[in-house]
Design a protein around this motif. Structure first.
Motif, PDB file in Angstrom:
ATOM      1  N   ARG A 203       0.833  -1.206   0.000  1.00 22.81           N
ATOM      2  CA  ARG A 203       0.000   0.000   0.000  1.00 22.81           C
ATOM      3  C   ARG A 203       0.864   1.251   0.000  1.00 22.81           C
ATOM      4  N   ARG A 204       1.934   1.204   0.801  1.00 21.65           N
ATOM      5  CA  ARG A 204       2.808   2.386   0.884  1.00 21.65           C
ATOM      6  C   ARG A 204       3.546   2.620  -0.440  1.00 21.65           C
ATOM      7  N   CYS A 205       4.018   1.540  -1.056  1.00 20.01           N
ATOM      8  CA  CYS A 205       4.706   1.691  -2.347  1.00 20.01           C
ATOM      9  C   CYS A 205       3.760   2.226  -3.409  1.00 20.01           C
ATOM     10  N   ALA A 206       2.536   1.682  -3.428  1.00 19.16           N
ATOM     11  CA  ALA A 206       1.560   2.112  -4.429  1.00 19.16           C
ATOM     12  C   ALA A 206       1.230   3.594  -4.286  1.00 19.16           C
ATOM     13  N   GLU A 207       1.212   4.093  -3.046  1.00 18.90           N
ATOM     14  CA  GLU A 207       0.819   5.474  -2.800  1.00 18.90           C
ATOM     15  C   GLU A 207       1.983   6.459  -2.876  1.00 18.90           C
ATOM     16  N   GLU A 208       3.202   6.017  -2.476  1.00 17.34           N
ATOM     17  CA  GLU A 208       4.299   6.972  -2.323  1.00 17.34           C
ATOM     18  C   GLU A 208       5.504   6.707  -3.221  1.00 17.34           C
ATOM     19  N   TYR A 209       5.749   5.435  -3.584  1.00 15.86           N
ATOM     20  CA  TYR A 209       6.973   5.083  -4.309  1.00 15.86           C
ATOM     21  C   TYR A 209       6.624   4.388  -5.630  1.00 15.86           C
ATOM     22  N   PRO A 210       6.372   5.139  -6.677  1.00 12.99           N
ATOM     23  CA  PRO A 210       5.928   4.537  -7.939  1.00 12.99           C
ATOM     24  C   PRO A 210       6.962   3.604  -8.585  1.00 12.99           C
ATOM     25  N   GLY A 211       8.240   3.771  -8.245  1.00  6.62           N
ATOM     26  CA  GLY A 211       9.265   2.919  -8.839  1.00  6.62           C
ATOM     27  C   GLY A 211       9.651   1.726  -8.000  1.00  6.62           C
ATOM     28  N   LEU A 212       9.022   1.587  -6.827  1.00  6.72           N
ATOM     29  CA  LEU A 212       9.317   0.458  -5.937  1.00  6.72           C
ATOM     30  C   LEU A 212       8.202  -0.568  -5.987  1.00  6.72           C
ATOM     31  N   ARG A 213       8.575  -1.813  -6.008  1.00  6.79           N
ATOM     32  CA  ARG A 213       7.620  -2.902  -5.820  1.00  6.79           C
ATOM     33  C   ARG A 213       7.810  -3.458  -4.417  1.00  6.79           C
ATOM     34  N   ALA A 214       6.746  -4.016  -3.883  1.00 10.83           N
ATOM     35  CA  ALA A 214       6.822  -4.504  -2.499  1.00 10.83           C
ATOM     36  C   ALA A 214       7.019  -6.006  -2.410  1.00 10.83           C
ATOM     37  N   LEU A 215       6.558  -6.750  -3.416  1.00 10.47           N
ATOM     38  CA  LEU A 215       6.543  -8.209  -3.296  1.00 10.47           C
ATOM     39  C   LEU A 215       7.301  -8.907  -4.414  1.00 10.47           C
ATOM     40  N   THR A 216       7.890 -10.016  -4.061  1.00  3.15           N
ATOM     41  CA  THR A 216       8.533 -10.910  -5.020  1.00  3.15           C
ATOM     42  C   THR A 216       7.791 -12.246  -5.012  1.00  3.15           C
ATOM     43  N   VAL A 217       7.454 -12.731  -6.184  1.00  6.57           N
ATOM     44  CA  VAL A 217       6.917 -14.085  -6.323  1.00  6.57           C
ATOM     45  C   VAL A 217       8.112 -14.963  -6.718  1.00  6.57           C
ATOM     46  N   ASP A 218       8.729 -15.580  -5.724  1.00 10.01           N
ATOM     47  CA  ASP A 218       9.969 -16.312  -5.942  1.00 10.01           C
ATOM     48  C   ASP A 218       9.662 -17.780  -6.228  1.00 10.01           C
ATOM     49  N   ALA A 219       9.969 -18.216  -7.442  1.00  5.88           N
ATOM     50  CA  ALA A 219       9.745 -19.616  -7.813  1.00  5.88           C
ATOM     51  C   ALA A 219      10.969 -20.482  -7.552  1.00  5.88           C
ATOM     52  N   LEU A 220      12.067 -19.880  -7.085  1.00 12.54           N
ATOM     53  CA  LEU A 220      13.276 -20.676  -6.836  1.00 12.54           C
ATOM     54  C   LEU A 220      13.077 -21.767  -5.785  1.00 12.54           C
ATOM     55  N   PRO A 221      12.285 -21.561  -4.723  1.00 16.72           N
ATOM     56  CA  PRO A 221      12.110 -22.658  -3.769  1.00 16.72           C
ATOM     57  C   PRO A 221      11.578 -23.941  -4.408  1.00 16.72           C
ATOM     58  N   TYR A 222      10.752 -23.805  -5.435  1.00 10.47           N
ATOM     59  CA  TYR A 222      10.152 -24.977  -6.076  1.00 10.47           C
ATOM     60  C   TYR A 222      11.120 -25.585  -7.087  1.00 10.47           C
ATOM     61  N   HIS A 223      11.879 -24.722  -7.759  1.00 10.56           N
ATOM     62  CA  HIS A 223      12.931 -25.218  -8.649  1.00 10.56           C
ATOM     63  C   HIS A 223      14.007 -25.937  -7.843  1.00 10.56           C
ATOM     64  N   GLU A 224      14.423 -25.341  -6.727  1.00 14.39           N
ATOM     65  CA  GLU A 224      15.490 -25.920  -5.917  1.00 14.39           C
ATOM     66  C   GLU A 224      15.051 -27.163  -5.157  1.00 14.39           C
ATOM     67  N   ALA A 225      13.758 -27.386  -5.064  1.00 19.51           N
ATOM     68  CA  ALA A 225      13.261 -28.614  -4.437  1.00 19.51           C
ATOM     69  C   ALA A 225      13.118 -29.749  -5.449  1.00 19.51           C
ATOM     70  N   GLY A 226      13.531 -29.497  -6.689  1.00 17.83           N
ATOM     71  CA  GLY A 226      13.495 -30.551  -7.701  1.00 17.83           C
ATOM     72  C   GLY A 226      12.339 -30.460  -8.657  1.00 17.83           C
ATOM     73  N   GLY A 227      11.612 -29.355  -8.638  1.00 14.45           N
ATOM     74  CA  GLY A 227      10.448 -29.228  -9.490  1.00 14.45           C
ATOM     75  C   GLY A 227      10.787 -29.073 -10.959  1.00 14.45           C
ATOM     76  N   SER A 228       9.826 -29.432 -11.797  1.00 16.54           N
ATOM     77  CA  SER A 228       9.967 -29.282 -13.244  1.00 16.54           C
ATOM     78  C   SER A 228       9.651 -27.848 -13.639  1.00 16.54           C
ATOM     79  N   ALA A 229       9.831 -27.535 -14.912  1.00 15.79           N
ATOM     80  CA  ALA A 229       9.523 -26.199 -15.405  1.00 15.79           C
ATOM     81  C   ALA A 229       8.044 -25.875 -15.216  1.00 15.79           C
ATOM     82  N   ALA A 230       7.165 -26.834 -15.527  1.00 16.33           N
ATOM     83  CA  ALA A 230       5.729 -26.595 -15.384  1.00 16.33           C
ATOM     84  C   ALA A 230       5.345 -26.425 -13.921  1.00 16.33           C
ATOM     85  N   GLN A 231       5.963 -27.185 -13.029  1.00 14.20           N
ATOM     86  CA  GLN A 231       5.662 -27.039 -11.609  1.00 14.20           C
ATOM     87  C   GLN A 231       6.156 -25.702 -11.073  1.00 14.20           C
ATOM     88  N   GLU A 232       7.317 -25.279 -11.536  1.00 11.63           N
ATOM     89  CA  GLU A 232       7.838 -23.968 -11.143  1.00 11.63           C
ATOM     90  C   GLU A 232       6.881 -22.858 -11.581  1.00 11.63           C
TER      91      GLU A 232
END
Length: 602
Positions: A203-232
């Motif tokens: 909420r703060r980034c959306a209102e005050e910092y237009p060039g900042l994002r707040a969240l990362t959707v990190d798929a590395l945990p699933y890749h590093e656990a042995g997942g396939s490309a489709a599972q990632e």
């Protein structure tokens, strides 16, 4: 004046198309010579390669292999890129990761080609109070900063925002990502999460910092656990959807919520699969945005990291080649930011040389290979377009299965996702143990005489959740046993290669056997007599014809000389005196482990 051939055919005219069936008949002939009597589509299938997720790569793609329209860069479905200009202006964002308090290393990176920083923050990495020291001398209005702070995300984000204000950086000039990823943290640690702090940061980034994002959707945990490309991809979609639900419930619009997300994926040395994965990810996220009523907000921002799973501890110099291919694939696939892990990543903290090679990998591809000058250079390839479509379909089905089971948080809690990833890794492990998936420098062409590369220990990563796997782990255990034997006795375990006939008759199989046993840290001896070799076991190496004539007699002679175990390099047969057979596709880990056991290598 243009002189036409006698038949009147202009060189510029189209050649008549050869029918597909004619090509198949040529393939049939080649396969027959190799002993495979197949015809028609079966001949083509014989040359196909099975991939994970039920996909297959065929040997030939034509204009008949259709795929949905990929559109144009900057327009839905964003397959060809999220921005109309792609990376043509200055190349992708070269993002270097730092996990230790080392301000000079940070500055050296930024002064020599790195364009943004990825900082691991926490008690075991860069403590929150040390952020100011790490970023001392960094122009925060020029160099975007991306945080990876796990449980310390809230205080780390507050400290970074404080630094922006203290150094006079205008709010609209701040660039980067605060790195909140509650579900990713749950995947890493197995602990429950609270989304409220992430929602407040968004909420703060959306209102005050237009060039900042707040969240990362990190798929590395699933890749590093042995997942396939489709599972990632499927897990990243489920995570992204979960975040959209939370953010819109917190009061953000769908467009604002989408603008707060950056997706992180792995790039492997399988270049075509990586290219297809990034293109498919954009198509899938565009579909999610469309369903949510914001089709214009579906341009996925991608941060791509060279795969930690593929990095090896033995012969780590080969990792430079792996990361170069992976970086090329990330660039071709349209990644917005790319992190090249240093070649010594699996050994500990990288040194200055490793960091320099890592950042220069992107520099060469951008500045010398001109890889970013063309937007989506793989677009239009019948193979890449078809693979993108098939992978997107498989990933969408996996995403839907997660949603049916209650969403990403639910499948993490229930253990269902862990089971899915473990099943995929178990199948891949079979290919690794049989060397169907080779690891150069480890399972293929190992160098026993290499000097160990030593590095300072890296901080322990978060644990307690999904496992972290490596392709080399089974072979690393065997090599560690050999190293211990070397330290204790002054020599490695040995095996004698008993060659029969001329070099033309034995070289192929002696090279195979030497390669195989060195993968387990067993030194092959090729000169002299068995009695003088220091070995207790031997491998017969020759042609099938000579085996029929001499194998049994040679085995008897080796036993008389003291050999306790006699292998034969070749397909299993019925030869007296032969204890075991080694061949392409045999279980290398089982063979090597049992051999070390017999040799007394603990």
């Amino acid at each position: 004046m243009t002189v036409l051939p006698d038949d009147g055919l202009s060189p510029a005219a189209e050649f008549p198309d050869a029918p597909h069936e004619q090509w198949q008949r040529l393939v049939e002939g080649v396969l027959r010579k190799a002993g495979k009597d197949v015809s028609g589509a079966a001949a083509e299938d014989a040359l196909s390669t099975a991939l994970e997720d039920g996909l297959r790569t065929r040997p030939l793609y034509t204009a008949h292999d259709t795929a949905p329209d990929a559109g144009l860069p900057g327009f839905a479905p964003f397959v060809r890129g999220g921005r109309p200009e792609g990376n043509t202006v200055g190349g992708w964002d070269v993002r270097q990761r730092h996990s230790a308090v080392d301000g000079p290393a940070v500055l050296a990176d930024l002064e020599n080609g790195v364009t943004s920083l990825w900082l691991a923050v926490g008690d075991d990495t860069i403590p929150v109070p040390s952020l100011e020291r790490v970023l001392d001398g960094v122009h925060l209005d020029l160099a975007p900063v991306v945080l990876e702070a796990g449980a310390a995300t809230e205080p780390a984000a507050r400290e970074l925002l404080r630094l922006y204000a203290a150094r006079g950086v205008a709010k609209e000039a701040a660039r980067g990502n605060l790195g909140a990823d509650p579900l990713g943290l749950a995947a890493r640690t197995g602990r429950p999460f609270d989304f409220a702090p992430a929602a407040e940061l968004a909420r703060r980034c959306a209102e005050e910092y237009p060039g900042l994002r707040a969240l990362t959707v990190d798929a590395l945990p699933y890749h590093e656990a042995g997942g396939s490309a489709a599972q990632e991809l499927g897990a990243s979609l489920a995570t992204g959807v979960a975040y959209l639900r939370e953010l819109t419930e917190a009061g953000l619009s769908v467009e604002q919520a989408c603008a707060q997300l950056e997706f992180r994926y792995a790039a492997t040395a399988d270049q075509f699969l990586t290219v297809a994965k990034l293109r498919a990810a954009r198509r899938l996220w565009a579909r999610v945005a469309e369903v949510c009523g914001a089709p214009g907000a579906g341009a996925q921002v991608q941060h791509v990291v060279t795969s930690p799973v593929m990095m090896t501890r033995r012969d780590p110099w080969v990792n430079m080649l792996r990361t170069t291919i992976a970086t090329l694939a990330a660039g071709v696939g349209g990644a917005d930011a790319v992190t090249v892990l240093p070649f010594d990543h699996a050994l500990g903290l990288p040194d200055a040389f490793a960091r320099r090679i890592a950042r220069n990998t992107s520099t060469i591809l951008i500045e010398e290979s001109h890889l970013a000058r063309v937007i989506d250079p793989a677009g239009g390839s019948w193979y890449v377009e078809r693979l993108t479509d098939e992978l997107a379909g498989a990933a969408w089905e996996f995403f839907r299965s997660i949603e049916r089971d209650g969403g990403q948080a639910a499948v993490l809690r229930s253990g269902r996702l862990r089971t899915d990833l473990a099943t995929t890794w178990a199948e891949r492990s079979k290919r690794l143990t049989k060397r169907r998936e080779p690891i150069t420098g480890v399972s293929e062409f190992p160098l026993l005489s290499e000097k160990p590369v030593e590095r300072r220990p890296a901080p322990e990563p978060p644990s307690g959740g999904l496992p972290r796997v490596r392709r080399d782990e089974a072979y690393e255990e065997l090599r560690a046993r050999s190293d211990a034997h070397l330290a204790a006795t002054g020599s490695r375990p040995r095996i004698f290669l008993a060659t029969l006939g001329s070099p033309a008759e034995y070289t192929a199989r002696s090279a195979f056997a030497a390669n195989l046993f060195q993968a387990g840290g067993i030194e092959p001896v090729t000169e002299g007599r068995f009695e003088d070799s220091g070995a207790t076991e031997a491998v017969l190496c020759s042609s099938d014809a000579l085996y029929a004539e001499q194998a049994e007699q040679a085995a008897e002679s080796l036993r008389a000389s003291g050999a306790r175990q006699v292998f034969l390099a070749g397909r299993p047969a019925e030869y007296a005196g032969i204890d075991s057979y080694v061949f392409a596709g045999c279980d290398a880990i089982a063979v090597l482990s049992a051999t070390l056991d017999r040799m007394g290598v603990s």
